[in-house]
Write a protein that holds these residues in place. Structure first.
Motif, PDB file in Angstrom:
ATOM      1  N   VAL A 113       0.842  -1.203   0.000  1.00 61.24           N
ATOM      2  CA  VAL A 113       0.000   0.000   0.000  1.00 61.24           C
ATOM      3  C   VAL A 113       0.877   1.252   0.000  1.00 61.24           C
ATOM      4  O   VAL A 113       0.619   2.207  -0.745  1.00 61.24           O
ATOM      5  CB  VAL A 113      -0.958  -0.022   1.219  1.00 61.24           C
ATOM      6  CG1 VAL A 113      -1.628   1.331   1.416  1.00 61.24           C
ATOM      7  CG2 VAL A 113      -2.005  -1.109   1.048  1.00 61.24           C
ATOM      8  N   GLN A 114       1.926   1.245   0.831  1.00 58.88           N
ATOM      9  CA  GLN A 114       2.825   2.396   0.862  1.00 58.88           C
ATOM     10  C   GLN A 114       3.505   2.593  -0.486  1.00 58.88           C
ATOM     11  O   GLN A 114       3.610   3.726  -0.971  1.00 58.88           O
ATOM     12  CB  GLN A 114       3.883   2.217   1.956  1.00 58.88           C
ATOM     13  CG  GLN A 114       3.349   2.409   3.347  1.00 58.88           C
ATOM     14  CD  GLN A 114       4.422   2.187   4.404  1.00 58.88           C
ATOM     15  OE1 GLN A 114       5.462   1.612   4.127  1.00 58.88           O
ATOM     16  NE2 GLN A 114       4.153   2.644   5.619  1.00 58.88           N
ATOM     17  N   ASN A 115       3.974   1.491  -1.082  1.00 58.60           N
ATOM     18  CA  ASN A 115       4.603   1.588  -2.403  1.00 58.60           C
ATOM     19  C   ASN A 115       3.615   2.100  -3.440  1.00 58.60           C
ATOM     20  O   ASN A 115       3.972   2.915  -4.302  1.00 58.60           O
ATOM     21  CB  ASN A 115       5.174   0.238  -2.837  1.00 58.60           C
ATOM     22  CG  ASN A 115       6.402  -0.153  -2.044  1.00 58.60           C
ATOM     23  OD1 ASN A 115       7.035   0.694  -1.436  1.00 58.60           O
ATOM     24  ND2 ASN A 115       6.729  -1.425  -2.039  1.00 58.60           N
ATOM     25  N   ALA A 116       2.368   1.610  -3.360  1.00 60.83           N
ATOM     26  CA  ALA A 116       1.348   2.060  -4.304  1.00 60.83           C
ATOM     27  C   ALA A 116       1.069   3.551  -4.126  1.00 60.83           C
ATOM     28  O   ALA A 116       0.939   4.295  -5.100  1.00 60.83           O
ATOM     29  CB  ALA A 116       0.064   1.247  -4.122  1.00 60.83           C
ATOM     30  N   THR A 119       4.062   5.399  -5.467  1.00 59.70           N
ATOM     31  CA  THR A 119       4.043   5.358  -6.935  1.00 59.70           C
ATOM     32  C   THR A 119       2.960   6.287  -7.473  1.00 59.70           C
ATOM     33  O   THR A 119       3.200   7.012  -8.454  1.00 59.70           O
ATOM     34  CB  THR A 119       3.799   3.910  -7.418  1.00 59.70           C
ATOM     35  OG1 THR A 119       4.791   3.058  -6.851  1.00 59.70           O
ATOM     36  CG2 THR A 119       3.838   3.821  -8.921  1.00 59.70           C
ATOM     37  N   ALA A 120       1.792   6.270  -6.826  1.00 64.05           N
ATOM     38  CA  ALA A 120       0.701   7.142  -7.267  1.00 64.05           C
ATOM     39  C   ALA A 120       1.095   8.612  -7.112  1.00 64.05           C
ATOM     40  O   ALA A 120       0.822   9.432  -8.000  1.00 64.05           O
ATOM     41  CB  ALA A 120      -0.565   6.850  -6.464  1.00 64.05           C
ATOM     42  N   GLN A 121       1.747   8.943  -5.996  1.00 62.16           N
ATOM     43  CA  GLN A 121       2.188  10.322  -5.795  1.00 62.16           C
ATOM     44  C   GLN A 121       3.233  10.720  -6.825  1.00 62.16           C
ATOM     45  O   GLN A 121       3.206  11.840  -7.349  1.00 62.16           O
ATOM     46  CB  GLN A 121       2.749  10.498  -4.377  1.00 62.16           C
ATOM     47  CG  GLN A 121       1.688  10.462  -3.302  1.00 62.16           C
ATOM     48  CD  GLN A 121       2.273  10.485  -1.905  1.00 62.16           C
ATOM     49  OE1 GLN A 121       3.479  10.334  -1.727  1.00 62.16           O
ATOM     50  NE2 GLN A 121       1.418  10.641  -0.899  1.00 62.16           N
ATOM     51  N   GLU A 122       4.135   9.778  -7.126  1.00 59.90           N
ATOM     52  CA  GLU A 122       5.141  10.065  -8.165  1.00 59.90           C
ATOM     53  C   GLU A 122       4.457  10.282  -9.512  1.00 59.90           C
ATOM     54  O   GLU A 122       4.831  11.206 -10.250  1.00 59.90           O
ATOM     55  CB  GLU A 122       6.143   8.912  -8.270  1.00 59.90           C
ATOM     56  CG  GLU A 122       7.173   8.881  -7.169  1.00 59.90           C
ATOM     57  CD  GLU A 122       8.176   7.754  -7.349  1.00 59.90           C
ATOM     58  OE1 GLU A 122       7.906   6.810  -8.136  1.00 59.90           O
ATOM     59  OE2 GLU A 122       9.238   7.819  -6.723  1.00 59.90           O
ATOM     60  N   LYS A 123       3.476   9.424  -9.822  1.00 60.67           N
ATOM     61  CA  LYS A 123       2.775   9.574 -11.099  1.00 60.67           C
ATOM     62  C   LYS A 123       2.013  10.885 -11.149  1.00 60.67           C
ATOM     63  O   LYS A 123       2.003  11.559 -12.185  1.00 60.67           O
ATOM     64  CB  LYS A 123       1.828   8.390 -11.327  1.00 60.67           C
ATOM     65  CG  LYS A 123       2.541   7.133 -11.722  1.00 60.67           C
ATOM     66  CD  LYS A 123       1.582   6.025 -12.079  1.00 60.67           C
ATOM     67  CE  LYS A 123       2.354   4.778 -12.494  1.00 60.67           C
ATOM     68  NZ  LYS A 123       1.462   3.692 -12.887  1.00 60.67           N
ATOM     69  N   VAL A 124       1.382  11.239 -10.016  1.00 56.41           N
ATOM     70  CA  VAL A 124       0.649  12.514  -9.974  1.00 56.41           C
ATOM     71  C   VAL A 124       1.623  13.667 -10.188  1.00 56.41           C
ATOM     72  O   VAL A 124       1.343  14.601 -10.953  1.00 56.41           O
ATOM     73  CB  VAL A 124      -0.109  12.654  -8.626  1.00 56.41           C
ATOM     74  CG1 VAL A 124      -0.569  14.077  -8.397  1.00 56.41           C
ATOM     75  CG2 VAL A 124      -1.287  11.697  -8.583  1.00 56.41           C
ATOM     76  N   ALA A 125       2.777  13.600  -9.516  1.00 56.01           N
ATOM     77  CA  ALA A 125       3.777  14.658  -9.667  1.00 56.01           C
ATOM     78  C   ALA A 125       4.275  14.722 -11.110  1.00 56.01           C
ATOM     79  O   ALA A 125       4.411  15.810 -11.686  1.00 56.01           O
ATOM     80  CB  ALA A 125       4.948  14.423  -8.711  1.00 56.01           C
ATOM     81  N   THR A 126       4.518  13.532 -11.707  1.00 55.76           N
ATOM     82  CA  THR A 126       4.981  13.492 -13.096  1.00 55.76           C
ATOM     83  C   THR A 126       3.924  14.066 -14.033  1.00 55.76           C
ATOM     84  O   THR A 126       4.240  14.861 -14.930  1.00 55.76           O
ATOM     85  CB  THR A 126       5.309  12.035 -13.506  1.00 55.76           C
ATOM     86  OG1 THR A 126       6.252  11.506 -12.588  1.00 55.76           O
ATOM     87  CG2 THR A 126       5.856  11.972 -14.903  1.00 55.76           C
ATOM     88  N   VAL A 127       2.670  13.674 -13.822  1.00 57.18           N
ATOM     89  CA  VAL A 127       1.583  14.169 -14.677  1.00 57.18           C
ATOM     90  C   VAL A 127       1.430  15.679 -14.499  1.00 57.18           C
ATOM     91  O   VAL A 127       1.216  16.405 -15.486  1.00 57.18           O
ATOM     92  CB  VAL A 127       0.262  13.424 -14.354  1.00 57.18           C
ATOM     93  CG1 VAL A 127      -0.926  14.106 -15.004  1.00 57.18           C
ATOM     94  CG2 VAL A 127       0.354  11.973 -14.820  1.00 57.18           C
ATOM     95  N   GLU A 128       1.551  16.149 -13.236  1.00 55.49           N
ATOM     96  CA  GLU A 128       1.443  17.590 -13.005  1.00 55.49           C
ATOM     97  C   GLU A 128       2.572  18.337 -13.706  1.00 55.49           C
ATOM     98  O   GLU A 128       2.342  19.398 -14.298  1.00 55.49           O
ATOM     99  CB  GLU A 128       1.475  17.885 -11.494  1.00 55.49           C
ATOM    100  CG  GLU A 128       0.186  17.530 -10.782  1.00 55.49           C
ATOM    101  CD  GLU A 128       0.266  17.744  -9.274  1.00 55.49           C
ATOM    102  OE1 GLU A 128       1.383  17.976  -8.753  1.00 55.49           O
ATOM    103  OE2 GLU A 128      -0.786  17.676  -8.624  1.00 55.49           O
TER     104      GLU A 128
END
Length: 197
Positions: A113-116, A119-128
Protein backbone atom coordinates in the motif's frame (compact mmCIF):
# COMPACT_ATOMS: atom_id res chain seq x y z
CA UNK A 1 -10.86 -56.51 57.38
CA UNK A 2 -9.36 -59.55 59.05
CA UNK A 3 -7.12 -57.26 61.09
CA UNK A 4 -10.15 -55.32 62.28
CA UNK A 5 -11.84 -58.53 63.39
CA UNK A 6 -8.78 -59.61 65.38
CA UNK A 7 -8.45 -56.14 66.89
CA UNK A 8 -12.12 -56.02 67.89
CA UNK A 9 -12.00 -59.52 69.29
CA UNK A 10 -8.89 -58.74 71.32
CA UNK A 11 -10.50 -55.56 72.60
CA UNK A 12 -13.67 -57.40 73.55
CA UNK A 13 -11.78 -60.10 75.43
CA UNK A 14 -9.67 -57.52 77.18
CA UNK A 15 -12.80 -55.79 78.40
CA UNK A 16 -14.19 -59.08 79.60
CA UNK A 17 -11.03 -59.81 81.47
CA UNK A 18 -11.10 -56.47 83.16
CA UNK A 19 -14.79 -56.61 83.96
CA UNK A 20 -14.85 -60.06 85.52
CA UNK A 21 -12.44 -61.45 87.93
CA UNK A 22 -13.22 -65.08 87.34
CA UNK A 23 -10.37 -66.17 85.07
CA UNK A 24 -11.44 -69.82 84.84
CA UNK A 25 -14.72 -68.82 83.40
CA UNK A 26 -12.97 -66.57 80.89
CA UNK A 27 -10.57 -69.32 79.93
CA UNK A 28 -13.49 -71.71 79.40
CA UNK A 29 -15.23 -69.15 77.23
CA UNK A 30 -12.13 -68.69 75.10
CA UNK A 31 -11.78 -72.44 74.64
CA UNK A 32 -15.40 -72.84 73.65
CA UNK A 33 -15.12 -69.88 71.31
CA UNK A 34 -12.01 -71.30 69.63
CA UNK A 35 -13.58 -74.77 69.40
CA UNK A 36 -16.78 -73.25 68.04
CA UNK A 37 -14.79 -71.35 65.44
CA UNK A 38 -12.76 -74.37 64.45
CA UNK A 39 -15.13 -77.32 64.93
CA UNK A 40 -13.02 -79.81 63.04
CA UNK A 41 -9.38 -79.43 62.01
CA UNK A 42 -9.78 -81.41 58.76
CA UNK A 43 -12.82 -79.45 57.67
CA UNK A 44 -10.98 -76.24 58.39
CA UNK A 45 -7.92 -77.37 56.40
CA UNK A 46 -10.10 -78.40 53.43
CA UNK A 47 -11.94 -75.09 53.56
CA UNK A 48 -8.63 -73.27 53.70
CA UNK A 49 -7.28 -75.32 50.76
CA UNK A 50 -10.42 -74.66 48.72
CA UNK A 51 -10.19 -70.97 49.56
CA UNK A 52 -6.55 -70.90 48.40
CA UNK A 53 -7.50 -72.74 45.17
CA UNK A 54 -10.35 -70.28 44.54
CA UNK A 55 -7.96 -67.38 45.09
CA UNK A 56 -5.40 -68.96 42.71
CA UNK A 57 -8.08 -69.65 40.08
CA UNK A 58 -9.41 -66.15 40.53
CA UNK A 59 -5.89 -64.78 40.05
CA UNK A 60 -5.32 -66.92 36.93
CA UNK A 61 -8.70 -66.57 35.21
CA UNK A 62 -10.02 -63.25 36.42
CA UNK A 63 -7.41 -61.02 37.98
CA UNK A 64 -4.56 -61.47 35.48
CA UNK A 65 -6.76 -60.98 32.36
CA UNK A 66 -8.49 -58.09 34.08
CA UNK A 67 -5.12 -56.61 35.04
CA UNK A 68 -3.89 -57.20 31.48
CA UNK A 69 -6.97 -55.44 30.07
CA UNK A 70 -6.54 -52.60 32.56
CA UNK A 71 -2.86 -52.27 31.61
CA UNK A 72 -3.77 -52.28 27.90
CA UNK A 73 -6.45 -49.69 28.55
CA UNK A 74 -4.01 -47.62 30.61
CA UNK A 75 -1.40 -47.84 27.83
CA UNK A 76 -4.07 -46.93 25.27
CA UNK A 77 -5.11 -43.92 27.37
CA UNK A 78 -1.47 -42.88 27.89
CA UNK A 79 -0.84 -43.25 24.15
CA UNK A 80 -3.91 -41.14 23.40
CA UNK A 81 -2.79 -38.53 25.91
CA UNK A 82 0.69 -38.41 24.35
CA UNK A 83 -0.84 -38.28 20.87
CA UNK A 84 -3.18 -35.50 21.92
CA UNK A 85 -0.28 -33.60 23.52
CA UNK A 86 1.74 -34.05 20.32
CA UNK A 87 -1.27 -32.95 18.28
CA UNK A 88 -1.71 -29.98 20.58
CA UNK A 89 1.97 -29.06 20.15
CA UNK A 90 1.68 -29.45 16.37
CA UNK A 91 -1.52 -27.40 16.36
CA UNK A 92 0.17 -24.72 18.46
CA UNK A 93 3.16 -24.71 16.09
CA UNK A 94 0.80 -24.50 13.12
CA UNK A 95 -1.07 -21.66 14.84
CA UNK A 96 2.21 -19.86 15.52
CA UNK A 97 3.26 -20.32 11.88
CA UNK A 98 -0.15 -19.11 10.71
CA UNK A 99 0.07 -16.06 12.98
CA UNK A 100 3.58 -15.39 11.69
CA UNK A 101 2.36 -15.72 8.09
CA UNK A 102 -0.53 -13.35 8.87
CA UNK A 103 1.85 -10.81 10.42
CA UNK A 104 4.20 -11.08 7.44
CA UNK A 105 1.25 -10.75 5.06
CA UNK A 106 0.03 -7.68 6.91
CA UNK A 107 3.51 -6.17 6.76
CA UNK A 108 3.77 -6.96 3.05
CA UNK A 109 0.29 -5.54 2.46
CA UNK A 110 1.28 -2.37 4.31
CA UNK A 111 4.45 -2.11 2.24
CA UNK A 112 2.50 -2.71 -0.96
CA UNK A 113 0.00 0.00 0.00
CA UNK A 114 2.83 2.40 0.86
CA UNK A 115 4.60 1.59 -2.40
CA UNK A 116 1.35 2.06 -4.30
CA UNK A 117 0.76 5.42 -2.61
CA UNK A 118 4.33 6.47 -3.30
CA UNK A 119 4.04 5.36 -6.94
CA UNK A 120 0.70 7.14 -7.27
CA UNK A 121 2.19 10.32 -5.80
CA UNK A 122 5.14 10.07 -8.17
CA UNK A 123 2.78 9.57 -11.10
CA UNK A 124 0.65 12.51 -9.97
CA UNK A 125 3.78 14.66 -9.67
CA UNK A 126 4.98 13.49 -13.10
CA UNK A 127 1.58 14.17 -14.68
CA UNK A 128 1.44 17.59 -13.01
CA UNK A 129 4.92 18.41 -14.32
CA UNK A 130 3.98 17.22 -17.80
CA UNK A 131 0.74 19.18 -17.61
CA UNK A 132 2.59 22.32 -16.46
CA UNK A 133 5.14 21.80 -19.25
CA UNK A 134 2.35 21.32 -21.79
CA UNK A 135 0.51 24.39 -20.52
CA UNK A 136 3.71 26.43 -20.68
CA UNK A 137 4.39 25.08 -24.17
CA UNK A 138 0.82 25.90 -25.22
CA UNK A 139 1.23 29.40 -23.79
CA UNK A 140 4.46 29.85 -25.71
CA UNK A 141 2.84 28.55 -28.90
CA UNK A 142 -0.17 30.82 -28.32
CA UNK A 143 2.14 33.77 -27.68
CA UNK A 144 4.13 33.00 -30.82
CA UNK A 145 0.92 32.57 -32.78
CA UNK A 146 -0.43 35.83 -31.37
CA UNK A 147 2.84 37.57 -32.32
CA UNK A 148 2.67 36.06 -35.79
CA UNK A 149 -0.96 37.13 -36.18
CA UNK A 150 -0.09 40.57 -34.94
CA UNK A 151 2.77 40.84 -37.42
CA UNK A 152 0.52 39.55 -40.16
CA UNK A 153 -2.21 42.00 -39.19
CA UNK A 154 0.32 44.83 -39.07
CA UNK A 155 1.68 43.85 -42.46
CA UNK A 156 -1.84 43.51 -43.85
CA UNK A 157 -2.77 46.85 -42.29
CA UNK A 158 0.43 48.37 -43.60
CA UNK A 159 -0.25 47.02 -47.06
CA UNK A 160 -3.84 48.24 -46.96
CA UNK A 161 -2.81 51.60 -45.57
CA UNK A 162 -0.14 51.89 -48.22
CA UNK A 163 -2.60 51.04 -50.95
CA UNK A 164 -5.17 53.45 -49.56
CA UNK A 165 -2.61 56.18 -49.00
CA UNK A 166 -1.16 55.57 -52.38
CA UNK A 167 -4.54 55.95 -54.01
CA UNK A 168 -5.41 58.97 -51.87
CA UNK A 169 -2.15 60.70 -52.57
CA UNK A 170 -2.59 60.08 -56.27
CA UNK A 171 -5.96 61.67 -56.19
CA UNK A 172 -4.88 64.54 -53.99
CA UNK A 173 -1.78 65.26 -55.93
CA UNK A 174 -3.23 64.29 -59.23
CA UNK A 175 0.01 62.88 -60.20
CA UNK A 176 1.75 59.61 -59.75
CA UNK A 177 3.57 59.19 -56.46
CA UNK A 178 6.83 57.37 -56.50
CA UNK A 179 7.17 54.22 -54.59
CA UNK A 180 10.03 55.50 -52.41
CA UNK A 181 8.04 58.55 -51.35
CA UNK A 182 5.11 56.42 -50.65
CA UNK A 183 7.06 53.89 -48.49
CA UNK A 184 8.65 56.68 -46.52
CA UNK A 185 5.30 58.25 -45.85
CA UNK A 186 3.75 54.91 -44.72
CA UNK A 187 6.69 54.05 -42.46
CA UNK A 188 6.38 57.36 -40.67
CA UNK A 189 2.66 56.83 -40.23
CA UNK A 190 3.12 53.30 -38.81
CA UNK A 191 5.80 54.50 -36.38
CA UNK A 192 3.45 57.15 -35.08
CA UNK A 193 0.68 54.58 -34.74
CA UNK A 194 3.01 52.17 -32.88
CA UNK A 195 4.00 54.86 -30.41
CA UNK A 196 0.38 55.65 -29.62
CA UNK A 197 -0.54 51.97 -29.17
Amino acid sequence: MFKKLIKNTTFFFSLLLLSSCDTNEIGDRIKTTVFDMLPNLWVTLIQLTIFILVVILFMIFAYKPLKKKLNERSEYIEKNIKDSENSKKEAQEALNKANEIILNSQKEAGEIVQNAQFTAQEKVATVEKELATNIEHQKELAHVEIQNERKKMLEDSKTEIIDTAFKASEQILKREVKKDDHDKFVDEFIEEMSKTV
